[in-house]
Design an enzyme around this catalytic site. Sequence first.
Site, PDB file in Angstrom:
ATOM      1  N   GLU A   1       3.223   5.330  -3.525  1.00  0.00           N
ATOM      2  CA  GLU A   1       3.625   6.674  -3.961  1.00  0.00           C
ATOM      3  C   GLU A   1       3.719   7.455  -2.662  1.00  0.00           C
ATOM      4  OE1 GLU A   1       0.197   6.143  -2.879  1.00  0.00           O
ATOM      5  OE2 GLU A   1       0.266   5.319  -4.897  1.00  0.00           O
TER       6      GLU A   1
ATOM      7  N   ASP B   1      -8.074   4.967  -3.627  1.00  0.00           N
ATOM      8  CA  ASP B   1      -9.138   5.128  -2.635  1.00  0.00           C
ATOM      9  C   ASP B   1     -10.287   5.953  -3.219  1.00  0.00           C
ATOM     10  OD1 ASP B   1      -7.551   3.695  -0.960  1.00  0.00           O
ATOM     11  OD2 ASP B   1      -6.788   5.421   0.140  1.00  0.00           O
TER      12      ASP B   1
ATOM     13  N   ASP C   1       0.842  -1.197   0.000  1.00  0.00           N
ATOM     14  CA  ASP C   1       0.000   0.000   0.000  1.00  0.00           C
ATOM     15  C   ASP C   1       0.878   1.249   0.000  1.00  0.00           C
ATOM     16  OD1 ASP C   1      -2.249   1.561   0.055  1.00  0.00           O
ATOM     17  OD2 ASP C   1      -3.121   0.615   1.817  1.00  0.00           O
TER      18      ASP C   1
END
Length: 808
Positions: free
Chosen positions: A399, A479, A396
Site C-alpha cells: 500500500e 507492523d 512489502d
Amino acid sequence: MELKHVHSGKDGIRLETTEGLMQIDWCTPDIARIRYTLNAELSSKESLMVVSRPEAEAVEYKVTDLPGHLEIATAELTIQVDKATCAFSYRAVDGTLLTREPARGGKTLERTEVYHTVFDASADTIETGQGADGLRARAEGVNRRLEREAFHTKLEFEWQEGEALYGLGSHEEGMMNLRGKHQYLYQQNMKAVVPVLVSTRGYGILVDSGSYMTFHDDAFGSYLWTDADEEMDYYFIHGPEFDQITAGIRYLTGEAPMLPKWSFGYVQSKERYVSQAELIAIVQEYRERSLPLDCIVLDWQSWTGNLWGQKTFDPERFPDPSQMMNSLHAMNAKLMVSIWPIMGAGGANHEEMNERGFLLGNQATYDAFREEARELYWKQANEGLFAHGVDAWWCDCTEPFEADWKGAVKPEPEQRLLINTAESKRYLDPGMINAYSMQHSKGIYEGQRAETSAKRVINLTRSAYAGQHRYATITWSGDTAANWETLRRQIAGGLNFCVTGSPYWTLDIGAFFVKNHKEQWFWSGDYDDGVADLGYRELYVRWFQLGAFLPMFRSHGTDTPREIWQFGEKGELMYDTLVNYLKLRYRLMPYIYSLAGAVAHRSYTMFRALAFDYREDVRVHAIGDQFMFGPAFMVAPVTEAMYYGPGSRELEGILKQRRVYLPEGEWYDYWSDERLEGGVTIEAKADLETLPLYVRAGSIVPLGPDVQYTDEQPEAVTRLKVYGGKDAAFTLYEDEGDNYNYETGSYSMIELSWCEADRSLTIGKRTGEYAGMQAVRQFAVELAGHAGSCIVTYEGEAVTVREEDLHC
C-alpha cells in the site's frame, strides 16, 4: 424511486426506474450480481476483482409480478423488489428473510468528479525520505485535470436482531462481530481491506469497488459507502453456511492455488539478517540444535548501499548468491526475499522503469496497473534474484502511499482516512486506490508462472483485495507493537480476513516493534529490554503458540532477536515450550497440508471463526479469541500476562487458566484426551506450557513424526488418531509439494472415515497418484482415550480397522 419497466433477458433482468437503471444478473442459483446507475447505460468496465467465466451455464429464474412487488427467483434465492421504492429484500427458497433494504429504498448514487493530478517529471519537486517502514517519495502536482464523472455509492440494509456480521479484511482494532461498529476501508500498514461482509443469517455481500469505502452500523445508519465508482456493483451470495459463502466468493474471484508444502513449516525472520554468511549460520544453528525450520527470510536492504528497492544482491555482503542458495538448499531450507514497489533513484531498476515511463507521479513507485510495467518489474526480480534460486517473495509495503506514520501522537481515525487516501489519490485513480496490491501480486504470480512450473509461487504481502488470493498471496497484519492488547486484537483481525474468502493470513510472532519510542506513535511496544525482559519472553511464547495454528507460522520483528535460542536454553521453561510447539506444528503437517489441499480443491478455509461451524449459536458470535483450525481443532490462545510484567516484574495471584467456551457437542482436551461436554464455558488450564486446545468429537487427525523440515522422512509411519463420539471423515491429501503438476491431476487423496456405530476406521481406496508417491505405506491407528494402537500396511486398497484391533 418507482419501478417503471421490467425487461427479462437470458441471464438476468433489467429494471428501469424513475431514478436510473438497475440490473440483476444470476451467476449461479445462489449468487446474484446487482448493478445500479444514473447513466443511460451500465458500465462495460472490466473488473479486476471478479474473474470471467464464459463457460458458465445460464441460470434459470422466474419473474412473478405481484400487486406490491416484483419477485425474481432461482431454485435457491429470491429477490423481492418493492414497486413503489425499489427496495430489495433477499429470501431463501423457503421464504426465510435473509436481509433487506429499508422500506424507502437502500441504494443511493451521488455524482462526483474524478480528477487526475498532473506532475512535472522534469522539475525538482520530489521529496524523498526514510520512514519507519522504508523509502518514501512525494511529489507536488502541477495541476489537476478532470478525468471523468463517477458516483459515491451508498448501499443500506436493515440487519436483523441477533445477526452477526464479519469480514472487511484485517484491521488493527480487532473487532469481531461488526454489528454496532464502523470501519474505514483503505489500504494501509495494519489495514488490509477485502470488501466482503458475511452474515450469520447465511449470506455474503461482495462489493466490486477499488475505491476507499466506509462501513457503518451505528447512529449514522447501517450501510456500505464507496468513494468513486462508475456504478454501484455488488454480489449477493447465499450459503447458508460460511463454507458455502466463501466458496461462492472464490467462484467469483478465483480459486486459491496450492502453496508450496514448505511454506507451512516454520519461517524464521527478523529485521534483519545482513549477509550471506549470517543467513547460512542461522540455518546451520537450527540444524545443529535439531530445531525444525523450512525457511529463512532476507528483509530489506539486500541491495547495495541506499539503492532502495533495487532487486539485486549487494556483492559485498552476498558475494555469491547462487552458492548461498545452494548452501541453503543443501540444508533443506528455503529463502524468502523482500522486494518493494518503490525504488530509489540511482539504481538500475529505477533507471529502467523511468526510461520506459513506468513510474507514477512520485517518480519512485512503479505503475502496477500497467501490464508492461508489471512485466518489467518481474524481469528485474527474475534476473536479480529468482535466477539465483530464491524461493519466495515478500512483497512489502504494497500500500505504497502511506502518509501518517510520523509524529508522537497517532492521528484520529478520520484524520488518518483523509491523510492516507489523499496521498494515494495523488498518484492513483481514486477508483483504484485499494487495488494496487492486487495488480502488484498479479505481476509476480504471472511472471513466475511463465518462467517455470517447477516452483510454486508464494508471496507474503502486507495488503489485500478480493481475489488477490488467486495470485498465491499470504497477507500479514503489518507492523504491530508488542503488548498483550495487540496480541488479543490480532486474532479477531485475522479471522475477519479469512471469512472474506481470502484463505491465507499471518502475523509477526512477537510483534514488529518491541521497544517504545515516544517520538513515534506506532513504535509502542512495552519491552525496551527485548528478549532480556521475562515479560517479553512470556508474551512471545504465547504469540508463538498462536502462530503454530495459523496458515503461515512466522516469526519477525525489529528491536530484538527472534531465534528460538534467544529465549533460553534447553531445560529452561520458555525455550522448551517454544520447542514443543515448534515440533507440534511439524507433527501436524499431514493434517495441515491436507487442509491446504482442501483450500485449493474444495474452497475450504483453515483459519476459521467459530461461526463457520456454529453459525446459529449466538454465544459464539462475539468470541474473537477462539477459533477452529480446520475441522478438528479449537484453539483458545492465552492473551494476558500470568507470570511477568514489563521489566521482568513478577506477577502474583494470577490463576494460570482462561475461560473457554465449548460449543454444543463433545470435545476432547488435546493434551489429556479427557472428554468434555459442550454448550458450556469452562476454566481451562493455561500455564505457560499449555495452550488450551480441544479436538471436536468426530474428528480424524493424521500426524507425522518429528522432522527437521516438511519433506523429511516421507516414508515414516503416519499416525491416524480418531476422536470418537460421532461419525467422522477426513481427506488425506498429498502431492509433489512444490510444482504445479497437481493442476493436471498429479495428487492423491485417501478418504478416512470413522463409523461410531461399529467403532471402526476405514482407510479408503486411494484416488490419484503423483511422482514419488509411496505406493506402500504404514499407518498407525489410534483412538483417543484408548491405550492401544494398530500398525496397518496400506497398498492403496481400502482397509478397515476396528476398535478391538487396537491391541496389536
